[in-house]
Design an enzyme around this catalytic site. Structure first.
Site, PDB file in Angstrom:
ATOM      1  N   GLY A  72       0.753  -1.240   0.000  1.00  0.00           N
ATOM      2  CA  GLY A  72       0.000   0.000   0.000  1.00  0.00           C
ATOM      3  C   GLY A  72       0.783   1.290   0.000  1.00  0.00           C
ATOM      4  O   GLY A  72       0.224   2.344  -0.292  1.00  0.00           O
ATOM      5  N   ARG A 127      -4.488   3.029 -16.289  1.00  0.00           N
ATOM      6  CA  ARG A 127      -4.599   3.803 -15.049  1.00  0.00           C
ATOM      7  C   ARG A 127      -5.243   5.178 -15.229  1.00  0.00           C
ATOM      8  O   ARG A 127      -6.088   5.569 -14.425  1.00  0.00           O
ATOM      9  CB  ARG A 127      -3.238   3.931 -14.349  1.00  0.00           C
ATOM     10  CG  ARG A 127      -2.590   2.573 -13.998  1.00  0.00           C
ATOM     11  CD  ARG A 127      -1.449   2.689 -13.001  1.00  0.00           C
ATOM     12  NE  ARG A 127      -1.937   3.051 -11.698  1.00  0.00           N
ATOM     13  CZ  ARG A 127      -1.836   4.245 -11.154  1.00  0.00           C
ATOM     14  NH1 ARG A 127      -1.198   5.208 -11.794  1.00  0.00           N
ATOM     15  NH2 ARG A 127      -2.347   4.487  -9.982  1.00  0.00           N
ATOM     16  N   TYR A 187      -8.526   5.521 -13.091  1.00  0.00           N
ATOM     17  CA  TYR A 187      -8.398   6.227 -11.807  1.00  0.00           C
ATOM     18  C   TYR A 187      -8.039   7.698 -11.992  1.00  0.00           C
ATOM     19  O   TYR A 187      -7.568   8.332 -11.041  1.00  0.00           O
ATOM     20  CB  TYR A 187      -7.308   5.596 -10.937  1.00  0.00           C
ATOM     21  CG  TYR A 187      -7.215   4.103 -10.959  1.00  0.00           C
ATOM     22  CD1 TYR A 187      -8.222   3.311 -10.414  1.00  0.00           C
ATOM     23  CD2 TYR A 187      -6.097   3.466 -11.499  1.00  0.00           C
ATOM     24  CE1 TYR A 187      -8.125   1.930 -10.423  1.00  0.00           C
ATOM     25  CE2 TYR A 187      -5.992   2.086 -11.511  1.00  0.00           C
ATOM     26  CZ  TYR A 187      -7.010   1.329 -10.972  1.00  0.00           C
ATOM     27  OH  TYR A 187      -6.901  -0.033 -10.983  1.00  0.00           O
ATOM     28  N   CYS A 239     -11.126   3.943 -29.330  1.00  0.00           N
ATOM     29  CA  CYS A 239     -12.352   4.697 -29.573  1.00  0.00           C
ATOM     30  C   CYS A 239     -13.162   4.884 -28.299  1.00  0.00           C
ATOM     31  O   CYS A 239     -14.254   4.321 -28.134  1.00  0.00           O
ATOM     32  CB  CYS A 239     -13.161   4.008 -30.651  1.00  0.00           C
ATOM     33  SG  CYS A 239     -12.269   4.088 -32.200  1.00  0.00           S
TER      34      CYS A 239
END
Ligand code: LLP
Length: 428
Positions: free
Chosen positions: A243, A316, A320, A345
């Site tokens: 983490g 990513r 996010y 697309c």
């Protein structure tokens, strides 16, 4: 900045260690992920050094961040085990020569077959995400005549303060068992034949920059360890998950020294082997995505730089809203404001919005930075695009560690004969 990314300008050209990125583009084509072995090693050593105050420590690389065998081999050399979440990742970790006993298997949806595969392989710890999974594991172990060693994953109900899509430790998330139920479940599972529980596991999320939520979660785990011991359980292992975040712009990474000191302080009386499972911290800075500018197309607000890497290669930003620096391989000092977009697309296939970037023209090479973790591992063939290639660099040599593969080869197609006949009728 303390971080050694392995990618820097030498003369006029961006290099990966001693290799000009233009040479890799010429030899392998684009888009291509390029990893620096030295950067991986440096991060692995930084992480280990920061946690050196912990007397009994076992480090496992989160394979989901980057399952390339070459990457796993570097980390095996750095004495990392593997944190895995599927039978496929188990196969990869073993193929990279990792010791089965150094592997820890998490994941909320392990199939009975995967549990059996893990037992046969002799995986060190299986992290149970629910009570019934523990019962199935115990029964499988008895059936196979093998022992299962496991940890119970706890959901401590702590908000990691990170992006909602990568938070895993709040009570509405699917991971682990609620803290309030942990003792009952542990008591019952500890009585199961075939299953040996060694302790508990926790992982509250990813890209965590503030250590306070991690500390809060670990303190709850410490209290649970004491409570379980008071009930006569022998607790020898605690898995603290991964983490720790990195910086994707120009600030400092998650403070690994402070993390190590915090873990040492919070766990000093635990008397267990601590397991830690970093992914991003080890691999993020060690990779770039090498791409070529296809078009520079005028736009109303600013031009669109259309590159040959898309959201299928690097998900990513689309998933996010993640930021990855865009840089020219041969920058000339000039800049431009532009949208950087891929060929897929979808409007979410965008890497930068009205950003000030190195000036690039059609045909130029460029990179997206800090994509060594959760880059290639999340790539797909969407839009029937090829699966992106990967290259490893060390010093002045490079090697293709995963070739580019056509979409048709990844997912071979079968047309049922009744449809073929129909197609012929149609053509006639
Ligand atoms: N251990 C467990 C049980 C995990 O679920 C994860 C990551 C890790 C360790 C490693 O966490 P790290 O040290 O890398 O933060 N695709 C997302 C990240 C998903 C992380 C999932 N679990 C992204 O690109 O940001």
């Amino acid at each position: 900045m303390s971080r050694d990314t392995g990618f820097a300008l030498r003369g006029e050209v961006l290099h990966a260690e001693g290799v000009p990125l233009s040479r890799i583009a010429q030899g392998v084509g684009t888009p291509t992920y390029v990893y620096s072995a030295s950067s991986l090693r440096a991060a692995a050593r930084r992480f280990r050094a920061a946690l050196s105050p912990i007397p009994r420590l076992s480090l496992a690389f989160a394979v989901k961040a980057n399952p390339s065998l070459a990457v796993l081999s570097v980390l095996r050399d750095e004495r990392f085990g593997a944190d895995i979440v599927s039978g496929g990742e188990l196969t990869a970790a073993l193929a990279a020569g990792m010791d089965a006993s150094s592997i820890v298997y998490s994941g909320v949806g392990k199939t009975p077959e995967e549990l059996a595969q893990a037992l046969r392989a002799g995986v060190g710890h299986i992290n149970l995400e629910g009570e019934h999974e523990g019962e199935v594991l115990a029964a499988t172990a008895v059936r196979l005549g093998l022992g299962a060693t496991a940890l119970l994953r706890i959901n401590p109900n702590v908000d990691a303060g990170t992006h909602a899509k990568i938070t895993t430790g709040t009570s509405d998330s699917k991971f682990g068992v609620p803290l309030a139920d942990a003792i009952g479940i542990y008591d019952r599972l500890a009585r199961r034949r075939g299953l040996t529980l060694h302790g508990i596991a926790v992982h509250i999320g990813s890209q965590i920059m503030d250590l306070a939520p991690l500390e809060a979660a670990y303190r709850r785990i410490g209290e649970l360890v004491a409570a379980l011991r008071a009930r006569g359980h022998r607790i020898t292992h605690v898995d603290l998950g991964g983490g720790l975040g990195v910086d994707y712009r120009d600030g400092p990474d998650g403070d690994v020294a402070a993390y190590g000191a915090m873990v040492a302080r919070v766990t000093q009386d635990w008397d267990v082997t601590l397991m830690v499972e970093p992914g991003r911290y080890i691999a993020a800075h060690a990779g770039v995505l090498l791409t070529r500018v296809l078009w520079v197309k005028p736009g109303e607000e600013c031009p669109f730089v259309v590159i040959d890497a898309g959201m299928n290669d690097l998900a990513r930003p689309a998933l996010y809203d993640a930021w990855h620096e865009f840089a020219a391989v041969t920058p000339n000092g000039a800049t431009m404001q532009a949208h950087v977009v891929g060929p897929v697309c979808e409007s979410s296939d965008r890497f930068a919005k009205a950003r000030l970037i190195d000036r690039v023209r059609e045909g130029d090479l460029a990179i997206l930075r800090d994509v060594g973790a959760y880059g290639a591992s999340m790539a797909s063939c969407y839009n029937s695009r090829a699966l992106v290639a990967e290259v490893m660099v060390e010093g002045d040599r490079y090697a293709v560690i995963a070739p580019r593969i056509d979409a048709a080869a990844i997912r071979p197609q079968v047309v049922p004969d009744w449809l073929e006949a129909h197609a012929l009728d149609h053509a006639a």
